[in-house]
Write a protein that holds these residues in place. Sequence first.
Motif, mmCIF file in Angstrom:
data_model
loop_
_atom_site.group_PDB
_atom_site.id
_atom_site.type_symbol
_atom_site.label_atom_id
_atom_site.label_comp_id
_atom_site.label_asym_id
_atom_site.label_seq_id
_atom_site.Cartn_x
_atom_site.Cartn_y
_atom_site.Cartn_z
ATOM 1 N N PRO A 262 0.977 -1.532 0.119
ATOM 2 C CA PRO A 262 -0.246 -0.126 0.286
ATOM 3 C C PRO A 262 0.831 1.073 0.102
ATOM 4 O O PRO A 262 1.283 1.527 0.579
ATOM 5 N N ASN A 263 0.550 2.087 -0.878
ATOM 6 C CA ASN A 263 1.078 3.270 -1.211
ATOM 7 C C ASN A 263 1.064 4.095 -2.219
ATOM 8 O O ASN A 263 0.054 3.697 -3.125
ATOM 9 N N ARG A 264 0.901 5.089 -1.921
ATOM 10 C CA ARG A 264 0.381 6.636 -3.322
ATOM 11 C C ARG A 264 1.132 6.756 -4.337
ATOM 12 O O ARG A 264 0.655 7.173 -4.881
ATOM 13 N N TRP A 265 2.319 5.834 -4.457
ATOM 14 C CA TRP A 265 2.918 5.685 -6.157
ATOM 15 C C TRP A 265 3.164 4.617 -6.816
ATOM 16 O O TRP A 265 3.312 4.663 -8.332
ATOM 17 N N ARG A 266 2.033 3.640 -6.436
ATOM 18 C CA ARG A 266 1.076 2.620 -7.063
ATOM 19 C C ARG A 266 0.727 2.996 -8.971
ATOM 20 O O ARG A 266 1.285 2.012 -9.174
ATOM 21 N N GLY A 267 0.465 4.206 -8.780
ATOM 22 C CA GLY A 267 -0.077 4.481 -10.112
ATOM 23 C C GLY A 267 0.954 4.428 -10.798
ATOM 24 O O GLY A 267 0.798 4.088 -13.245
ATOM 25 N N TRP A 268 2.117 5.516 -10.671
ATOM 26 C CA TRP A 268 2.949 5.485 -11.800
ATOM 27 C C TRP A 268 4.241 4.903 -11.871
ATOM 28 O O TRP A 268 5.078 4.683 -13.026
ATOM 29 N N LEU A 269 3.787 4.158 -10.680
ATOM 30 C CA LEU A 269 5.604 3.158 -10.977
ATOM 31 C C LEU A 269 5.363 1.718 -11.655
ATOM 32 O O LEU A 269 6.013 1.070 -12.220
ATOM 33 N N ASP A 270 4.190 1.435 -11.771
ATOM 34 C CA ASP A 270 3.216 0.001 -12.858
ATOM 35 C C ASP A 270 4.368 0.879 -13.923
ATOM 36 O O ASP A 270 4.430 -0.552 -14.705
ATOM 37 N N PRO A 271 3.890 1.528 -14.603
ATOM 38 C CA PRO A 271 3.694 1.494 -16.008
ATOM 39 C C PRO A 271 5.965 1.753 -16.344
ATOM 40 O O PRO A 271 6.297 1.576 -16.825
ATOM 41 N N VAL A 272 6.461 2.433 -15.126
ATOM 42 C CA VAL A 272 8.029 3.006 -15.585
ATOM 43 C C VAL A 272 8.169 2.039 -14.845
ATOM 44 O O VAL A 272 9.625 1.330 -15.829
#
Length: 549
Positions: free
Chosen positions: A376-386
């Motif tokens: 659970p963290n707030r950055w998962r949305g942009w880390l996945d495509p990275v």
Amino acid sequence: MSKTAYNLRYILYLVPLIFLIIFFFYPLANIFTLSLTFGAFEELFSKTYYLRILWFTFWQATFSTLLTLLIGLPFAYLFARYDFIGKGILRALVTVPFVLPTVVVAAAFRALFGVGGPINDLLMGALDLQRAPLRLEQTLAAILLAHIYYNMAVVIRLVGGFWANLNPRMNESARMLGAPSFRAFFEITLPLLRPTITSSAILIYLFTFTSFGVILLLGGPSFSTMETEIYRQYVTFLKPDVAAILALLQIIFTFALMALYAYWQRRSIVPLDFRPQQANLTKPQKWSQKIVWGLLVAGLGLFMLSPLLALVLQSFLNRQGELTFAYYQALPELRRGSITFVPPLVAVRNSVGYAVLTMIIAGILGSLSALLLTSPNRWRGWLDPVFMLPLGASAVTLGFAYVLTMDRLRTSAWLVLIAHTLVALPFVVRSLLPVLQGIRPSIREAATISGASPIRVWREVDLPIMSRALLVAAVFAFTVSMGEFGATSFIIRPNSGFLTMPIAIQRFLGQPGALNFGQALAMSTILMIVCATGFIAIERFRFADIGEF
């Protein structure tokens, strides 16, 4: 969880991000700075030579994609709706070429269609000809055939898999209301399939747009795409600024394609009335159906199997058609004037060593990445495509970026290992992520409440569940490393002792002589067996058919 353990956990999670920054984003940024020269822009857009290359890159990818869809969709329907003897074997046979290195497919096509190959020998005997009538080497037909051969699996597995779960009752209701079969297909089935077909088309276009080994080895100097021209401009013409601007254009376009693919993937997630695949399967009832589908199955099996059989057969035959083991017996030897500079068997040893180390390093980095994406963290949305970006960047562009940024490391084995790890990383992440996402949080919470430390929770909860996915990820990394060609072709120096099997095969194929060609076929056969075994292991150990590759 103590503050120290919490901090240690996120420090470990930062390791794959730091790896990406140093070995992916920083080298690609160097391409951007090198390409911003007036001379490179002027040469690229003022000469028709480069414009023809850009045009050929786009239209060959378009034509390859359309042909693959046109040929693949009937077979996707066959696998989705019919049950027949040998279906599982044929599905595996269709998928095997997709995991084979490009140099192996190029060698297989040359063994099948080349002068002295079985098809030309058959035609010469049947038509009483003195010369081989079929000459596909260094032709557009060879390129298109290889692209279709490679990407049939994308259509059959993605479109066919989705099609197999669609409830046929909507079509049946339309036909009961008087709609003919073709109208029911175009107005009901096709709109439901459109997002998946579009996603498949984008993937195929991406693969053919960045095709390197097929164009280089089967097209020859007569055909050049952006991918092969980056290689030629840097290696042959010594123009790194022109190579850099071509690489920059390619990066922009491939990342745009990846974004478009992600968009269509989201569009394809719609609520539908799915049914289990087995419930939708039928057997051909009429003799006409049996004959048509039987011919299709036989034709597909022959198309997928014949290049691989020709490769193995030709590796044991000399020019007179006599059985020989000379090509395999020559692998441990270093002949005078050899273009490999080391015995070919050393290249086999190097490839296995790289693959084992890639499996370990990519496995560790991929596990940390997957755990970060499921925490659970707030950055998962942009880390996945990275973490998916390395999949969108071509291996040739990556190799070019490395020789610009880390040229000093080219004398060691480290740069090849780093490149292989980066190429394999997205496959590892995507093999582990669906399984980790399927673990219920309540299981971890119960273990934590009972007093288990984060490491113990991972060891006794996560690890047993993800063990099979870890095995699949490890085999993926091993297979990807064994067949990696694009980045390694840039990194390996001509006289390097760190030669890999794909590079040795490419050098043998580029030289005249029966022994050179025979050794290329022998090494390709070994590499094919390794990669095919890896694919079988992946299919065998995949957890409940979960995974994105």
